[in-house]
Write an enzyme that holds these catalytic residues in place. Sequence first.
Site, mmCIF file in Angstrom:
data_model
loop_
_atom_site.group_PDB
_atom_site.id
_atom_site.type_symbol
_atom_site.label_atom_id
_atom_site.label_comp_id
_atom_site.label_asym_id
_atom_site.label_seq_id
_atom_site.Cartn_x
_atom_site.Cartn_y
_atom_site.Cartn_z
ATOM 1 N N PRO A 235 0.838 -1.214 0.000
ATOM 2 C CG PRO A 235 0.049 -0.975 2.188
ATOM 3 C CD PRO A 235 0.847 -1.889 1.311
ATOM 4 C CG ASP A 411 4.964 -1.079 2.996
ATOM 5 O OD1 ASP A 411 3.747 -1.007 3.264
ATOM 6 O OD2 ASP A 411 5.587 -2.158 2.942
ATOM 7 C CG HIS A 412 -0.231 3.706 5.056
ATOM 8 N ND1 HIS A 412 -0.036 3.946 6.402
ATOM 9 C CD2 HIS A 412 -1.093 4.672 4.638
ATOM 10 C CE1 HIS A 412 -0.748 4.982 6.777
ATOM 11 N NE2 HIS A 412 -1.401 5.453 5.731
ATOM 12 N NE ARG A 413 2.765 -3.908 3.607
ATOM 13 C CZ ARG A 413 3.273 -4.892 2.862
ATOM 14 N NH1 ARG A 413 2.679 -6.085 2.854
ATOM 15 N NH2 ARG A 413 4.342 -4.686 2.134
ATOM 16 C CB VAL A 414 6.917 -0.047 7.115
ATOM 17 C CG1 VAL A 414 8.201 0.203 7.910
ATOM 18 C CG2 VAL A 414 6.864 -1.479 6.619
#
Length: 439
Positions: A235, A411-414
């Site tokens: 994402p 990376d929106h997860r990180v």
Amino acid sequence: MPEIQMPKLSDTMTEGTLVAWKKKKGDQVSAGEVLAEIETDKATMEWESPEDGTISEIYVQEGGKVNVGDRIAFIGGEGEEAPKEEKEEKEEEPKAKEEEKKEEKPKKAEQPKEEKPKTEEKEEKKAAPPKTEKKAEPEKPAPKVERAEEARVKASPVARRIAAELGVDLSTVRGTGPEGRVTETDVRAAAKSKPPTPAPKVPVAVKAGESARIQLSGMRRIIAQRLVESLGPVPHFYLDIDINAAPLMEAREELKSAGEGADAAKITVNDFVLKAAVQAAVKVPRVNASFDGDAIVQYADIDLGIAVAIEDGLLTPVIRAAQNKSLREISELTKDFAYRARNKRLKPEEFQGGTFTVSNLGGMGIDSFSAVINPPQGFILAVGRITNVPVVDDCDQIIAGHRMSLTMSCDHRVIDGALGAEYLKELRHLLENPALLLV
């Protein structure tokens, strides 16, 4: 001396294309001398000989694709020759003959005898000796069901393997072995007589009004695969800033006027950006991370990837533990990597890994752009060119200024928006105060 096998030149490589031989059969080579150009899934690079000796056999012609671990050449010592493959053929041929005889005997026994009048039999005996008596040839037994190729063409296992390596269709080869059996020599002769396979990087000529289908090189195939793996599952979101680049320009001019050392190459604006990107990650270490299933991996070292455009794609050589490198060291490593990447001299371990990447298209006239993250990295920084624009100074006066655009793909997860903003704030501070990068 061992057989020379197709090396594994990248962590994802399963096969390689032998683009060009730099040596030919009979040439002497030394360890470390360039032997061939090999295209992997990531790059086309020069490959050095692992041995001293003489090239006594080349098994793969230019343009041929070979699996990792398959032999491509044999380098022998003084008086040493490549192992003869004909032995394998000779061992297989007697077995094949014995099997054929065993299968033919029942057929001969089953052949029905025609009853003839005794007078006709006497006349036949007078006309021809018994040994040369002609009999109706029995139909050849159906071959054993092993593979589809065995049912069509008689060929030794060695010939089949070589045919697969050289891309030769066995059904088109005339066999010179016993009973028309195709040998290795027949296959190699057929390979030489057919039109040479074009090198993967030769462009396809397109006439006006016509289209062309251009086969993907290994590098372009892996780029396409990685982009889908990145933009699909990862994402992305983007953060943009414009910085005041005037202090950078001034620092660059000061170094230039000071001579930068008699033997030192000049430090570029890009070198300042790379050093600042590393220092900002030291200040905000949580961005130096990647997503790993049920956890976020935060790296102790900053392994800085530098995007380098080459003829057929992109390579990202990595400066290891960049937080321990000075501005001058980063500058020298960057120039060395870029030169060797464009001349196919990078080693595989030099462009694998990396914790984040910087991509600079400012030198190509690009004002700003958004880059695609290289998984499993947490972000990539895109750098545009420095532009001359009117700006408002601290006294509300419009003056000529220098601005540079920076885009952070996250990376929106990180990395959340606030964390990315914190990193860019630190990056802006360092680039607008470049003296901090010299200490």
